[in-house]
Design an enzyme around this catalytic site. Structure first.
Site, PDB file in Angstrom:
ATOM      1  N   HIS A  87       6.074  -5.350  11.369  1.00  0.00           N
ATOM      2  CA  HIS A  87       5.589  -3.984  11.579  1.00  0.00           C
ATOM      3  C   HIS A  87       5.471  -3.705  13.073  1.00  0.00           C
ATOM      4  O   HIS A  87       4.487  -3.154  13.563  1.00  0.00           O
ATOM      5  CB  HIS A  87       4.213  -3.824  10.891  1.00  0.00           C
ATOM      6  CG  HIS A  87       3.908  -2.402  10.481  1.00  0.00           C
ATOM      7  ND1 HIS A  87       3.244  -1.521  11.295  1.00  0.00           N
ATOM      8  CD2 HIS A  87       4.178  -1.717   9.348  1.00  0.00           C
ATOM      9  CE1 HIS A  87       3.113  -0.357  10.654  1.00  0.00           C
ATOM     10  NE2 HIS A  87       3.667  -0.449   9.470  1.00  0.00           N
ATOM     11  N   ASP A 144       0.146  -4.150   6.124  1.00  0.00           N
ATOM     12  CA  ASP A 144      -0.615  -3.619   7.261  1.00  0.00           C
ATOM     13  C   ASP A 144      -2.078  -4.017   7.107  1.00  0.00           C
ATOM     14  O   ASP A 144      -2.697  -3.753   6.078  1.00  0.00           O
ATOM     15  CB  ASP A 144      -0.536  -2.083   7.287  1.00  0.00           C
ATOM     16  CG  ASP A 144       0.887  -1.585   7.516  1.00  0.00           C
ATOM     17  OD1 ASP A 144       1.797  -2.413   7.653  1.00  0.00           O
ATOM     18  OD2 ASP A 144       1.066  -0.354   7.562  1.00  0.00           O
ATOM     19  N   HIS A 155       0.865  -1.187   0.000  1.00  0.00           N
ATOM     20  CA  HIS A 155       0.000   0.000   0.000  1.00  0.00           C
ATOM     21  C   HIS A 155       0.897   1.231   0.000  1.00  0.00           C
ATOM     22  O   HIS A 155       2.099   1.153   0.308  1.00  0.00           O
ATOM     23  CB  HIS A 155      -0.967   0.000   1.186  1.00  0.00           C
ATOM     24  CG  HIS A 155      -0.307   0.067   2.526  1.00  0.00           C
ATOM     25  ND1 HIS A 155       0.467  -0.962   3.026  1.00  0.00           N
ATOM     26  CD2 HIS A 155      -0.284   1.044   3.479  1.00  0.00           C
ATOM     27  CE1 HIS A 155       0.919  -0.627   4.225  1.00  0.00           C
ATOM     28  NE2 HIS A 155       0.497   0.598   4.521  1.00  0.00           N
ATOM     29  N   HIS A 209      -6.891  -2.223   5.497  1.00  0.00           N
ATOM     30  CA  HIS A 209      -6.151  -1.115   6.083  1.00  0.00           C
ATOM     31  C   HIS A 209      -6.918   0.179   5.758  1.00  0.00           C
ATOM     32  O   HIS A 209      -7.978   0.125   5.150  1.00  0.00           O
ATOM     33  CB  HIS A 209      -4.725  -1.117   5.511  1.00  0.00           C
ATOM     34  CG  HIS A 209      -3.742  -0.315   6.322  1.00  0.00           C
ATOM     35  ND1 HIS A 209      -3.698  -0.341   7.698  1.00  0.00           N
ATOM     36  CD2 HIS A 209      -2.756   0.544   5.945  1.00  0.00           C
ATOM     37  CE1 HIS A 209      -2.734   0.460   8.120  1.00  0.00           C
ATOM     38  NE2 HIS A 209      -2.156   1.016   7.078  1.00  0.00           N
ATOM     39  N   HIS A 224       1.510   3.885   1.805  1.00  0.00           N
ATOM     40  CA  HIS A 224       1.935   4.664   2.962  1.00  0.00           C
ATOM     41  C   HIS A 224       3.460   4.782   2.887  1.00  0.00           C
ATOM     42  O   HIS A 224       4.144   3.796   2.581  1.00  0.00           O
ATOM     43  CB  HIS A 224       1.538   3.999   4.278  1.00  0.00           C
ATOM     44  CG  HIS A 224       0.155   4.376   4.743  1.00  0.00           C
ATOM     45  ND1 HIS A 224      -0.601   3.563   5.541  1.00  0.00           N
ATOM     46  CD2 HIS A 224      -0.590   5.484   4.510  1.00  0.00           C
ATOM     47  CE1 HIS A 224      -1.760   4.161   5.793  1.00  0.00           C
ATOM     48  NE2 HIS A 224      -1.778   5.317   5.173  1.00  0.00           N
ATOM     49  N   ASP A 242       5.996   4.687   4.753  1.00  0.00           N
ATOM     50  CA  ASP A 242       6.936   3.736   5.356  1.00  0.00           C
ATOM     51  C   ASP A 242       7.069   2.447   4.539  1.00  0.00           C
ATOM     52  O   ASP A 242       7.982   1.666   4.780  1.00  0.00           O
ATOM     53  CB  ASP A 242       6.556   3.423   6.814  1.00  0.00           C
ATOM     54  CG  ASP A 242       5.104   3.008   6.989  1.00  0.00           C
ATOM     55  OD1 ASP A 242       4.229   3.594   6.321  1.00  0.00           O
ATOM     56  OD2 ASP A 242       4.834   2.105   7.796  1.00  0.00           O
ATOM     57  N   HIS A 243       6.175   2.252   3.574  1.00  0.00           N
ATOM     58  CA  HIS A 243       6.248   1.035   2.764  1.00  0.00           C
ATOM     59  C   HIS A 243       6.881   1.239   1.390  1.00  0.00           C
ATOM     60  O   HIS A 243       7.105   0.275   0.672  1.00  0.00           O
ATOM     61  CB  HIS A 243       4.850   0.411   2.623  1.00  0.00           C
ATOM     62  CG  HIS A 243       4.338  -0.130   3.918  1.00  0.00           C
ATOM     63  ND1 HIS A 243       4.281  -1.470   4.209  1.00  0.00           N
ATOM     64  CD2 HIS A 243       3.922   0.505   5.051  1.00  0.00           C
ATOM     65  CE1 HIS A 243       3.840  -1.639   5.440  1.00  0.00           C
ATOM     66  NE2 HIS A 243       3.605  -0.462   5.974  1.00  0.00           N
TER      67      HIS A 243
END
Lengths: 303, 303
Positions: free
Chosen positions: B265, B207, B60, B137, B62, B64-65
């Protein structure tokens, strides 16, 4: 205190022990970041610098100098930062920061203040100024001079006693530039206090060819942090890629009469053993060091 | 060989010892990356994975990914990569990848192939497939199933000798599904070779909340890598932030009948000591481990 913490000292190709460029500076409690390569937020955590600083100064918009911004501002936001964060950098800052912001779904908990700067601009701070100068790279690029404000002159206690001034509040009054009276006799500050002393000066070039503009900007600096990523044998590549050899950096340092030179943006070729770079630079300018991640340098007063 | 190397195991707030999410998988020489948080390129250097893999699968969008992508592709380009790189991910991939590319002045030395996927899509590879499933998510998100192709059945050498077949090329012929002759007698493969055996299966949720879709996707997996970032005491926050507690992850693992569960995570709260997360998960599903950066897991055949 004027403390320089090297958070990333590698080139565009980071290595296992050198992050992309980032330098944290704390001058008497005011702190700031110069460049912000990928992974800077974790380097800050490791160096325990905290993230409460006011400004990030970017030298140019190559990825290795700013790709740490999106993750850093996300973390600041998670931490609930309220104070605005200033991001200062050369031409195209609006485009790059808006691209960075559009990368993220989240909303920041604080405001970003964006300021595009060019050579000659001066950013005022309470105990120093940051002056912007032009560097010579292959995209619009600037360097930064951190110039501490002038300090009070040196107080001469021997002369003060001769003049009959007793140690105490009168000393402070004189040093702050005001006259005092001993009996009916006026003592002027310049009778016991020397001339104002210049503040410390730190210069960071970012990526650049050696140049007259860099030398002028660095004149008399206490510390010059200069692109010095290549050996003399790769001088052609330095010209083509618009970087500096360590010899060229050392020549700039010598010509500018700086106190100390630290080489940055170390090519991955020499990441593990930069001794050859150091040897070549020291042949020209003895007080040279090679930066390494987490190296901390205290910049002392010269007088 | 089916080797899983955890390059980043932290949450959105990385820590000094946990990078943001990234998992490198090598199945019999075909390698790939799942998620690519900031700093992944240096983690790959540290883990010596090489960068010659074909695809990055993003769960996804976000930060941090995926914020490790711009630096990683810059480094691949510096290294002179020619082979196209595939980036595969859910809805909005075009927007995010074009934003990433506009961040950079440089030109890549290789092509990027972008593929937007949704639940049910299957990506074919030579020795496995990657199946996409829906996760739960707070932005469009998917998980991935790595399913190795079926393997040949088990050869029964005792039975082969009974039938008068001498060890050698005939064995291989039988195992590859072809009949052989011993004198004039035809021996069919199923007389000495058992039924085809299923390949190994690894599932990565990214996530997510626990869900029936995750359980269905994970059915019988050899390894389930599940969001398990919070303690049960923070179940409300897991609901709100659309993540899973380690208890919820363990329940998914148990309901799906997987062989092994690894929690990913990990919240920065438990970064240094995730033992409480592990304890809670093991109460429900014994074969649980907590991921840590650079942990390497070999996934064995079950039969």
């Amino acid at each position: 205190m004027l403390r320089v913490i090297f958070l990333g000292t590698g080139g565009a190709l980071p290595t296992v022990n050198r992050n992309p460029p980032a330098i944290f500076i704390n001058i008497k409690g005011e702190s700031m970041l110069f460049d912000c390569g990928e992974g800077t937020q974790q380097q800050m955590m490791r160096a325990k610098t905290g993230m409460a600083f006011r400004s990030i100064f970017i030298t140019h918009w190559h990825g290795d100098h700013f790709l740490g911004i999106p993750g850093l501002i996300q973390t600041m936001s998670f931490q609930g930062r309220k104070k605005p964060l200033e991001i200062i950098g050369p031409k195209h800052i609006d485009r790059f920061i808006s691209d960075i912001l559009s990368l993220c779904y989240y909303r920041l908990s604080f405001d970003l203040k964006i300021r595009e700067v060019k050579a000659g601009d001066i950013i005022e701070r309470s105990n120093h100024v940051i002056k912007v100068f032009e560097t010579d790279h292959n995209v619009p690029s600037v360097g930064y001079i951190l110039q501490e404000h002038e300090r009070l002159g040196k107080f001469d206690p021997g002369r003060a006693i001769e003049l009959g001034i007793r140690p105490g509040p009168l000393y402070s009054r004189l040093q702050s530039g005001k006259s005092v009276f001993v009996g009916e006799k006026e003592i002027k500050p310049d009778e016991v206090v020397g001339p104002k002393r210049r503040g410390r000066k730190v210069v960071y070039t970012g990526d650049t060819r050696p140049s007259a503009k860099v030398i002028k900007a660095s004149r008399g600096a206490d510390l010059l942090i200069h692109d010095g990523m290549l050996l003399g044998a790769l001088a052609d590549w330095a010209v083509e890629s618009k970087h500096s050899t360590s010899i060229e950096a050392a020549n700039d340092a010598k010509d500018a009469g700086v106190k100390k030179l630290i080489l940055m943006h170390i090519s991955s070729r020499y990441s593990d053993d930069p001794t050859p770079l150091l040897r070549e630079a020291k042949g020209i300018f003895e007080n040279t060091e090679i930066s390494r991640d987490f190296m901390t340098v205290e910049v002392p007063y010269q007088d």
